[in-house]
Design a protein around this motif. Structure first.
Motif, short mmCIF file in Angstrom:
data_model
loop_
_atom_site.label_atom_id
_atom_site.label_comp_id
_atom_site.label_asym_id
_atom_site.label_seq_id
_atom_site.Cartn_x
_atom_site.Cartn_y
_atom_site.Cartn_z
N ALA A 44 0.70 13.95 6.58
CA ALA A 44 2.07 13.46 6.35
C ALA A 44 2.76 14.18 5.18
CB ALA A 44 2.06 11.94 6.14
N LEU A 99 -7.41 1.59 9.15
CA LEU A 99 -8.78 1.69 8.64
C LEU A 99 -9.52 0.41 8.96
CD1 LEU A 99 -8.37 3.20 5.09
CD2 LEU A 99 -9.33 4.29 7.10
N GLY A 129 -8.56 -2.95 7.79
CA GLY A 129 -7.62 -2.79 6.68
C GLY A 129 -6.38 -3.66 6.87
N TRP A 130 -6.02 -4.39 5.86
CA TRP A 130 -4.94 -5.38 5.97
C TRP A 130 -3.61 -4.76 6.36
CZ3 TRP A 130 -5.92 -10.51 5.61
CH2 TRP A 130 -7.11 -10.91 4.98
N THR A 189 -4.37 11.73 8.58
CA THR A 189 -2.96 11.44 8.24
C THR A 189 -2.56 12.02 6.88
OG1 THR A 189 -3.70 9.24 7.54
CG2 THR A 189 -2.62 9.39 9.69
N ARG A 192 0.86 -1.19 0.00
CA ARG A 192 0.00 0.00 0.00
C ARG A 192 0.89 1.23 0.00
NH1 ARG A 192 -2.95 -3.61 -0.71
NH2 ARG A 192 -4.78 -4.25 0.49
N THR A 193 0.34 2.36 -0.49
CA THR A 193 1.16 3.57 -0.57
C THR A 193 1.02 4.44 0.68
OG1 THR A 193 -0.63 4.41 -1.94
CG2 THR A 193 1.37 3.79 -3.06
N TYR A 194 2.14 5.01 1.12
CA TYR A 194 2.15 5.92 2.27
C TYR A 194 3.13 7.05 1.95
CZ TYR A 194 -0.46 2.24 4.47
OH TYR A 194 -1.44 1.32 4.72
N SER A 195 2.83 8.22 2.53
CA SER A 195 3.64 9.40 2.21
C SER A 195 4.60 9.70 3.35
CB SER A 195 2.71 10.61 2.03
OG SER A 195 1.55 10.23 1.34
N ASP A 218 -3.38 14.66 -3.36
CA ASP A 218 -3.28 13.20 -3.26
C ASP A 218 -4.47 12.71 -2.48
OD1 ASP A 218 -1.10 12.40 -4.70
OD2 ASP A 218 0.32 12.65 -3.04
N SER A 219 -5.23 11.81 -3.09
CA SER A 219 -6.39 11.26 -2.42
C SER A 219 -6.02 9.88 -1.89
CB SER A 219 -7.53 11.16 -3.44
OG SER A 219 -8.51 10.33 -2.94
N PHE A 220 -6.25 9.66 -0.60
CA PHE A 220 -5.86 8.39 0.03
C PHE A 220 -6.86 7.27 -0.26
CE2 PHE A 220 -3.05 10.06 3.75
CZ PHE A 220 -2.26 10.71 2.83
N SER A 226 -2.79 -1.29 6.83
CA SER A 226 -2.76 -0.19 7.80
C SER A 226 -2.89 -0.72 9.23
CB SER A 226 -3.84 0.85 7.51
OG SER A 226 -5.13 0.28 7.59
N HIS A 273 3.06 8.46 8.93
CA HIS A 273 1.88 8.63 9.78
C HIS A 273 0.80 7.73 9.19
CE1 HIS A 273 3.12 13.10 10.68
NE2 HIS A 273 4.07 12.22 10.99
N VAL A 274 0.36 6.75 9.95
CA VAL A 274 -0.61 5.81 9.38
C VAL A 274 -1.84 5.69 10.27
CG1 VAL A 274 -1.01 3.42 8.64
CG2 VAL A 274 1.20 4.50 8.22
N ARG A 275 -3.00 5.72 9.60
CA ARG A 275 -4.26 5.48 10.32
C ARG A 275 -4.76 4.07 9.97
NH1 ARG A 275 -9.00 7.44 12.12
NH2 ARG A 275 -8.35 9.59 12.12
C1 LIG Z 1 -1.06 8.49 -2.82
C2 LIG Z 1 -1.49 7.87 -1.50
C3 LIG Z 1 -0.82 8.20 -0.34
C4 LIG Z 1 -1.25 7.66 0.89
N1 LIG Z 1 -0.61 8.03 2.04
C5 LIG Z 1 -1.10 7.60 3.23
C6 LIG Z 1 -0.49 8.05 4.47
O1 LIG Z 1 0.51 8.78 4.50
N2 LIG Z 1 -1.05 7.61 5.63
C7 LIG Z 1 -2.15 6.79 5.65
O2 LIG Z 1 -2.62 6.46 6.77
N3 LIG Z 1 -2.70 6.32 4.50
C8 LIG Z 1 -2.20 6.70 3.29
N4 LIG Z 1 -2.77 6.24 2.14
C9 LIG Z 1 -3.82 5.17 2.20
C10 LIG Z 1 -3.15 3.78 2.16
O3 LIG Z 1 -2.47 3.60 0.96
C11 LIG Z 1 -4.15 2.61 2.28
O4 LIG Z 1 -5.13 2.73 1.28
C12 LIG Z 1 -4.83 2.52 3.62
O5 LIG Z 1 -3.86 2.46 4.65
C13 LIG Z 1 -5.75 1.28 3.68
O6 LIG Z 1 -5.01 0.12 3.39
P1 LIG Z 1 -5.38 -1.28 4.07
O7 LIG Z 1 -4.57 -2.35 3.42
O8 LIG Z 1 -5.27 -1.18 5.52
O9 LIG Z 1 -6.92 -1.41 3.70
P2 LIG Z 1 -7.56 -2.45 2.65
O10 LIG Z 1 -7.27 -3.84 3.11
O11 LIG Z 1 -7.15 -2.06 1.28
O12 LIG Z 1 -9.08 -2.11 2.90
C14 LIG Z 1 -9.68 -2.73 4.03
C15 LIG Z 1 -11.09 -2.30 4.22
O13 LIG Z 1 -11.15 -0.93 4.59
C16 LIG Z 1 -12.06 -0.27 3.76
N5 LIG Z 1 -11.54 1.06 3.51
C17 LIG Z 1 -10.58 1.38 2.63
N6 LIG Z 1 -10.36 2.72 2.64
C18 LIG Z 1 -11.21 3.23 3.57
C19 LIG Z 1 -11.46 4.52 4.07
N7 LIG Z 1 -10.80 5.59 3.59
N8 LIG Z 1 -12.38 4.68 5.06
C20 LIG Z 1 -13.05 3.62 5.54
N9 LIG Z 1 -12.86 2.35 5.10
C21 LIG Z 1 -11.96 2.17 4.13
C22 LIG Z 1 -12.11 -1.08 2.49
O14 LIG Z 1 -13.36 -0.92 1.86
C23 LIG Z 1 -11.91 -2.48 2.99
O15 LIG Z 1 -13.14 -3.07 3.34
C24 LIG Z 1 -2.34 6.76 0.93
C25 LIG Z 1 -2.97 6.39 -0.28
C26 LIG Z 1 -2.57 6.95 -1.47
C27 LIG Z 1 -3.29 6.54 -2.75
#
Ligand SMILES: Cc1cc2nc3c(=O)[nH]c(=O)nc-3n(C[C@H](O)[C@H](O)[C@H](O)COP(=O)(O)OP(=O)(O)OC[C@H]3O[C@@H](n4cnc5c(N)ncnc54)[C@H](O)[C@@H]3O)c2cc1C
Ligand code: HEM
Length: 363
Positions: free
Chosen positions: A250, A202, A205-206, A247, A181-184, A359-361, A208, A198-200
């Motif tokens: 970041a 979710l 979420g796998w 977050t 996954r992408t993080y800044s 940048d949309s997360f 995060s 900085h990570v939240r």
């Molecule tokens: C350009 C870019 C930069 C990013 N930088 C950061 C950063 O600096 N810090 C940071 O914390 N994250 C950042 N993100 C988000 C990060 O990449 C992941 O998408 C996020 O952490 C979720 O990944 P996961 O594997 O935990 O969730 P996944 O396993 O992919 O999703 C798990 C579950 O969570 C749900 N879910 C997904 N997104 C959301 C949401 N926004 N709200 C509620 N539920 C949701 C999904 O539907 C799914 O059911 C960035 C994303 C992008 C595209």
């Protein structure tokens, strides 16, 4: 023809994806190891990505940089040139299998041609890259700032070049192998090479939740391919506005750190919003920066905290209460909903879109 033929199978996307992977893994079982262990949640991820790429890139010239970066980035999955043909073949076979009699040879040709152009650009990008496919990094610190938010620092074992405001992908190797996954980074490049994230977490979420709840000091993670264009234009003399949700702070902090190294002339306004005050996890450091640099001002807001002493409401609405903003450069980052709302507000305030980077997360 690409759109027309996809519409024949679109309804059965999930089955097409199942067939696509089965075809690929049966003919080349070694390819299974490139993909995450649990593929149920993201069964259609790669298939959708390829279909979207093929259909939206009618003019591959325009997407050259993106495709090259994507190809470079694919090296982290251990993708090698021979895999492209296997994947392209499985894709066309899967569509043919579900389209029934309406499928024609002209569709085969259209998909093969478009896929070949895109694959060639991705391969050229991969081939030209001098960097390793990924970097190992050691976790040096890990701090929980709220039940859902962690701030941690990582030291890449080899130098990793990026620009302030860019993002890179992370694999929490010990906990979720093969899921990226992408993080800044929240800091501009430093001499000691360290990166702060900085990570939240979710929900479930796998990646995060592993980074927030499981990661420990001393763990090794993988980092790959810095990407993104939310960077500073040093030639700009306009004042700047940074709008961050959660977050999304970041990359904003990274850009601020770069500005602290050279800015003397630009006023910089930071709008930092979250649902509750607990989620304003980095306020102490932002206030420290604002106290130190006279060109910097910080406004904080909570959307779901009726007794918060600062601004209340969605951060997009708070930005609109200040201004005027039509002579400023804008940088926006945070969740999909927050970014969308802010871009809409900026459009209503007549901020030219060329002055807005974001940048949309989320989606
Ligand atoms: C350009 C870019 C930069 C990013 N930088 C950061 C950063 O600096 N810090 C940071 O914390 N994250 C950042 N993100 C988000 C990060 O990449 C992941 O998408 C996020 O952490 C979720 O990944 P996961 O594997 O935990 O969730 P996944 O396993 O992919 O999703 C798990 C579950 O969570 C749900 N879910 C997904 N997104 C959301 C949401 N926004 N709200 C509620 N539920 C949701 C999904 O539907 C799914 O059911 C960035 C994303 C992008 C595209
Ligand atoms: C035209 C060619 C291709 C395009 C446009 C493409 C595009 C993409 C994109 C955009 C993603 C990211 C998806 C996301 O994170 O949501 C992705 C993921 C991935 N791609 Fe590709 N890809 C191509 C070819 C290949 C090939 C040949 C392989 C080799 C097997 C491959 C393996 C992967 C893997 C393993 C992932 C991660 C999937 C996951 O996390 O489930 N890709 N691809």
């Amino acid at each position: 023809m690409l759109k027309e033929s996809w519409s024949l199978v679109e309804e059965h996307q999930d089955k097409v994806a199942g067939y696509f992977y089965a075809r690929m893994f049966l003919s080349h079982p070694d390819l299974r190891d490139l993909f995450p262990v649990h593929m149920d949640l993201q069964r259609t991820r790669l298939l959708n990505a390829i279909v979207t790429a093929v259909q939206t890139m009618e003019d591959p010239e325009r997407f050259d940089d993106y495709l090259r970066a994507l190809g470079r980035d694919h090296r982290k999955f251990h993708v090698v040139p021979e895999h492209y043909e296997v994947v392209g073949g499985a894709l066309i076979e899967a569509m043919r299998a579900f389209a029934g009699e309406q499928w024609g040879v002209e569709y085969d040709q259209a998909w093969a041609d478009a896929y070949a152009v895109i694959a060639a650009r991705m391969l050229a990008g991969a081939d030209a890259d001098q960097n390793p496919p990924y970097w190992y990094g050691e976790v040096l610190t890990h701090e929980r700032r709220s039940p859902d938010i962690a701030v941690f620092t990582v030291l890449p074992l080899q130098p990793l070049e990026y620009r302030a405001g860019q993002y890179l992908s992370i694999e929490a190797t010990r906990y979720q192998p093969r899921l990226w996954r992408t993080y800044s980074p929240a800091n501009a490049p430093r001499r000691d090479n360290t990166l702060e994230f900085h990570v939240r977490a979710l929900g479930a979420g796998w990646v995060s939740s592993a980074l927030v709840r499981k990661l420990r000091v001393g763990d090794m993670i993988k980092l790959a391919a810095p990407m993104g264009s939310m960077t500073l234009d040093r030639r700009s003399t306009r004042d700047a506005v940074f709008v961050a949700g959660g977050t999304g702070l970041a990359p904003v902090k990274s850009l601020l750190e770069e500005l602290t190294r050279y800015n003397r002339t630009r006023w910089v306004h930071v709008f930092f919003g979250a649902r509750t005050r607990e989620d304003l996890y980095d306020l102490a450091d932002l206030n420290r920066l604002a106290a130190r640099y006279p060109w910097l001002s910080v406004v904080t807001a909570c959307s779901d905290d009726p007794t918060f002493p600062g601004e209340r409401g969605a951060i997009a609405d708070v930005v609109a209460r200040y201004g005027p903003w039509n002579e400023h450069d804008f940088f926006v980052s945070g969740s999909g909903g927050m970014v969308k709302a802010t871009l809409k507000t900026l459009a209503e305030l007549q901020v030219p879109s060329v002055r807005v980077k974001y940048d949309s997360f989320g989606d």
